[in-house]
Each structure stands twice: as structure tokens, then as C-alpha cells.
Scaffold this active site. Structure first.
Site: not given
Ligand SMILES: Nc1ncnc2c1ncn2[C@@H]1O[C@H](COP(=O)(O)OP(=O)(O)OP(=O)(O)O)[C@@H](O)[C@H]1O
Ligand SMILES: N[C@@H](CO)C(=O)O
Length: 430
Positions: A261, A276, A348, A351, A393
Site C-alpha cells: 500500500r 502503517r 483496526e 475488516s 499489524r
Molecule cells: N498500511 C498498513 N500497514 C500494516 N497493516 C495494514 C495496513 N493497511 C491495512 N493493514 C492491515 O490489513 C487489514 C485490512 O486492511 P483494510 O483495508 O481494512 O485497512 P484500512 O481500512 O486501510 O485500515 P487503516 O485505515 O487502519 O490502515 C487491517 O485491519 C490491518 O490489519
Molecule cells: N480484504 C479486506 C479484508 O482483509 C481488506 O483489505 O480490508
């Protein structure tokens, strides 16, 4: 993709969904207008085609001078048909483009509004009271450093900010967590699967990502491939353009992948440690099921996530995400947020989304349907769901929650079999 027939029949449902998302409700009318224009352009093309065919017959029957005169008309008609065909194709493209930009219709009753308007469904476990225990908790990075588990400095040296090395017990702890999650998934009928992490644009788009505008996604321009932020993308694309047999129950996959990401909108946020980062690992649950089963399976996905969190001794809460924070594909989303002691807040960790038929329509994943007598009634879209079972995470909450005053960390009992029976992570001598 939304169900355009349903939108035409129930436009108010789609307007209400857009309002709840705090999104543009006029999009409903734009889709309807684009669809009407498509139909009219198609009708014009078909009528000219019919005229052309009839004219062709007339020409075939004519001879001599009459035929010569008619041939002029053939040319003219052919040109009109060509123009009408181009117009019909363009109208179709415009309709498809605008329809593709329409987010999934939400499930009735979820909270309306944006990121801060979630509803807390429940809070489980009590955050550990370190002051009562008489010591100041260390944050996960300090713990990771004294345990020889996390190396951010070298991560930054090698790859830049938001990169890290997980090493020693840190690497083992993550593998243990993933394996524990995989065992839970196996017990519940999931098929383990290791997915590609580079996908084609159509797979990204099909899953619901706007590849042209989404700043979160890494792109490999030369190859026209995208790095996935979640294995959900590859798992959604796995059955694209297929007709599934769901008579034996839903298809359940436990996908493991590295996720990438850009975190483009997160400047200055969570800059310390591995909360993050640009690259992390994730065990993902992904389900293809019949439309009627989706809501129940969504609850089930949440229950499996909670089972993981509870067995690891983490305090957490479950939130029902507000419509405006659902993303394009989800009709409903539950997040589990675990208590992070040094932040004094819930963060979080998981999800889970019910994407109803949205992704399946875009990716053309269907099942056969038949009536009560077993007579075929064609095909229809399936539903898809996804949910997080473990990610890198999680180490943040595990390390901080189970730490001791001397800097060691007690390994939750459920993880010990996956760590060769080890009970504690001990600070290393440097
Ligand atoms: N940049 C990141 N670094 C580490 N772990 C991540 C990251 N983005 C997401 N995750 C992990 O992946 C899971 C699913 O990703 P999701 O797309 O729901 O995250 P998100 O809504 O972008 O979360 P947040 O805004 O808290 O980063 C999260 O609950 C977390 O455990
Ligand atoms: N694919 C979903 C559940 O892990 C997310 O990234 O949020």
C-alpha cells in the site's frame, strides 16, 4: 457493478444508499439517462440495419439502370449504419463507465455518514491496567528492538520509510500467527491458497478499485500490472468469467499474500513502528456464495476473526462501519479494533466486508439456477465476502498487551505450539 435492472425499477433505494454514503445521489439519474441514451442509440442502429437488409434484397432483385440508381442508396445507407453503430457503441461505453463508478448499494440499516460515524457493536475484554501493575508499558517498536524482532532502521536504509525487517522471534511470531490462523481456517472448511501479488488492471477494476485514480495502489507501468493491497483482489479474480457450482455450499478460500500500500494519504500518520507500513503480510478469508447466504456468512466471518482475537487474549471492539467509509465494493463492513496499550486506543486489526453481488457482476462470476422442478432458469451472479484473519499489524497488539516489566513478552498459549513450545520472548543481549 450494481444491478442496473434493479436500479431502474427501484431508483429511490439507490438514491437513499448514495445519501447514506454522503455521495452524489444524482448519479442515479445520470445512470438512468445514459441507459436511455444507450437504448435509443441501439434502436436507431438496429432499425437502420433492418432497412439496409431490406434495401439489399431490393437491389438484388433489380437490374440495369434501376440497379445502378439503387446502388447509390446502398452506399449512403451503409455509411448511416456505420455512424449509428459507432454511436451505439459509444453510448454503451458511456453507460458502462458511469455504471461502473456507482458504488455498491448499502444494506439497509447500517450507520449513515463518514469515517467517524461508525456504531460500536460490542466491546470484548478489558484493556490491561499497567499502572495498577506498577510499570510503564513499552511501545511495540521499543519491544521489537530489545527483543531483536523488528528493525526499522535497516528497513529504511534498504527501502525507505515505512519499510522494516521482521527478524528472529519477530519473524517467527508472524509465521506462528499466520499458521494459527490457517489452522482455524482449515478447521472451518477453507482451502489454503497462496495468491499472485501482481494483477492485471481488469482484475483490480473488477474487484472495485479505481486503478486510474486510486493513489493507494502501486503500479508497474511497463508491464501494466498492479501490486495488490490485499489478496482479496486475486481471490475475487480467481473465478472471473466462470460459472460456479455452489450446490455443495459456498467456496471458501484462505489466501496468504504480501500486501502493498502506498499510504499516500497518510503523511505524518503512524510513522513509528509497523502499524502503517508499505508492505505487510495477510491471511485473508474469501467466500463465494449464493446471494441469500451472504449476510449470515458475513456474521460468520466476523465470528472467526473474533475467535482469533479472543484466543490471543486481546481486548477489542467491533464496529459497524458507516456507509461513507465502506469503499466502493462493500454493502456492509465490520471492523475489529484491538486495544493498543501505549496509544490508549483501539486500532483496526481486521475488516470483513459483504460485497453482495457487486464484485461478482464486475468479474462475471455466476451460478446456474433452476426452478423447484429442477428445470434450468439460466444463471445469476453469486455473492462475495472477505475478511482479515491475521496481519503483520497484529504483532503490535500482541507485543504490547503481553509484555512484562523486564521487556520480555509472554507468548499467548495458543501460539506456543507454532513457536516450538516457546513461552516467552526474551530481550536479547546486543
Ligand atoms: N498500511 C498498513 N500497514 C500494516 N497493516 C495494514 C495496513 N493497511 C491495512 N493493514 C492491515 O490489513 C487489514 C485490512 O486492511 P483494510 O483495508 O481494512 O485497512 P484500512 O481500512 O486501510 O485500515 P487503516 O485505515 O487502519 O490502515 C487491517 O485491519 C490491518 O490489519
Ligand atoms: N480484504 C479486506 C479484508 O482483509 C481488506 O483489505 O480490508
Amino acid at each position: 457493478m450494481i444491478d442496473l435492472k434493479d436500479l431502474a425499477e427501484n431508483p429511490e433505494k439507490y438514491r437513499a444508499s448514495q445519501r447514506a454514503r454522503e455521495a452524489d445521489e444524482q448519479l442515479v439519474d445520470r445512470v438512468l439517462t445514459a441507459d436511455a441514451e444507450r437504448r435509443s442509440a441501439l434502436a436507431e442502429f438496429e432499425s437502420l440495419r433492418a432497412e439496409q437488409k431490406a434495401f439489399g434484397k431490393k437491389v438484388a432483385q433489380a437490374s440495369g439502370e434501376e440497379k445502378q440508381a439503387l446502388l447509390e442508396g446502398v452506399k449512403q445507407l451503409a455509411s448511416q449504419v456505420k455512424t449509428a453503430e459507432a454511436a451505439a457503441n459509444k453510448a454503451q461505453e458511456q453507460r458502462d463507465e458511469i455504471a461502473a463508478s456507482f458504488p455498491n448499494v448499502i444494506i439497509d440499516g447500517i450507520p449513515t455518514g463518514g469515517e467517524d460515524d461508525f456504531a460500536v457493536l460490542k466491546t470484548v475484554g478489558t484493556p490491561r491496567d499497567f499502572s495498577a501493575e506498577g510499570f510503564e508499558p513499552r511501545d511495540h517498536l521499543e519491544l521489537g528492538e530489545i527483543l531483536g524482532a523488528i528493525d526499522m532502521e535497516r528497513g529504511a536504509k534498504v527501502s525507505g520509510s515505512r519499510f522494516y525487517f521482521l527478524k528472529g522471534v519477530g519473524a517467527r511470531l508472524e509465521m506462528a500467527l499466520i499458521n494459527m490462523g490457517m489452522d482455524l481456517a482449515l478447521r472451518n472448511g477453507f482451502e489454503p491458497i497462496i495468491t499472485p501479488t501482481l494483477v492485471r488492471p481488469q482484475t483490480m477494476r473488477g474487484t472495485g478499485f479505481d486503478v486510474e485514480h486510486d493513489d493507494e495502489i502501486y503500479r508497474l507501468e511497463k508491464d501494466d500490472l498492479y501490486l495488490v493491497g490485499t489478496s482479496e483482489v486475486a481471490l475475487a479474480g480467481y473465478h472471473a468469467d466462470e460459472i460456479l457450482d455452489l450446490s455443495g455450499g459456498p467456496l471458501k478460500y484462505a489466501g496468504y499474500s504480501t500486501c502493498y500500500r502506498r499510504e499516500a494519504g497518510s503523511a505524518g500518520k503512524d510513522t513509528r513502528g509497523i502499524i502503517r507500513v508499505h508492505q505487510f503480510n495477510k491471511l485473508e478469508m474469501f467466500i463465494y456464495c449464493q446471494q441469500e447466504q451472504a449476510e449470515e456468512l458475513h456474521e460468520q466471518l466476523l465470528a472467526w476473526e473474533e475467535e482469533m482475537l479472543q484466543s490471543l487474549g486481546l481486548a477489542y471492539r467491533v464496529i459497524d462501519t458507516a456507509a461513507g467509509d465502506l469503499g466502493t465494493s462493500a454493502a456492509r463492513k465490520f471492523d475489529c479494533e484491538a486495544w493498543v496499550p501505549t496509544q490508549g486506543t483501539y486500532r483496526e486489526l481486521t475488516s470483513t466486508s459483504n460485497c453482495t453481488t457487486f464484485q461478482a457482476r464486475r468479474l462475471n462470476v455466476r451460478e446456474r439456477v433452476s426452478d423447484a422442478e429442477g428445470k434450468s432458469k439460466g444463471t445469476r451472479s453469486v455473492a462475495t465476502l472477505n475478511g482479515t484473519l491475521a496481519t503483520t499489524r497484529w504483532l503490535v497488539a500482541i507485543l504490547e498487551t503481553h509484555q512484562n516489566a523486564d521487556g520480555s513478552v509472554t507468548i499467548p498459549e495458543v501460539l506456543r505450539p507454532y513457536m516450538g513450545g516457546m513461552e516467552k520472548l526474551e530481550p536479547i543481549q546486543r
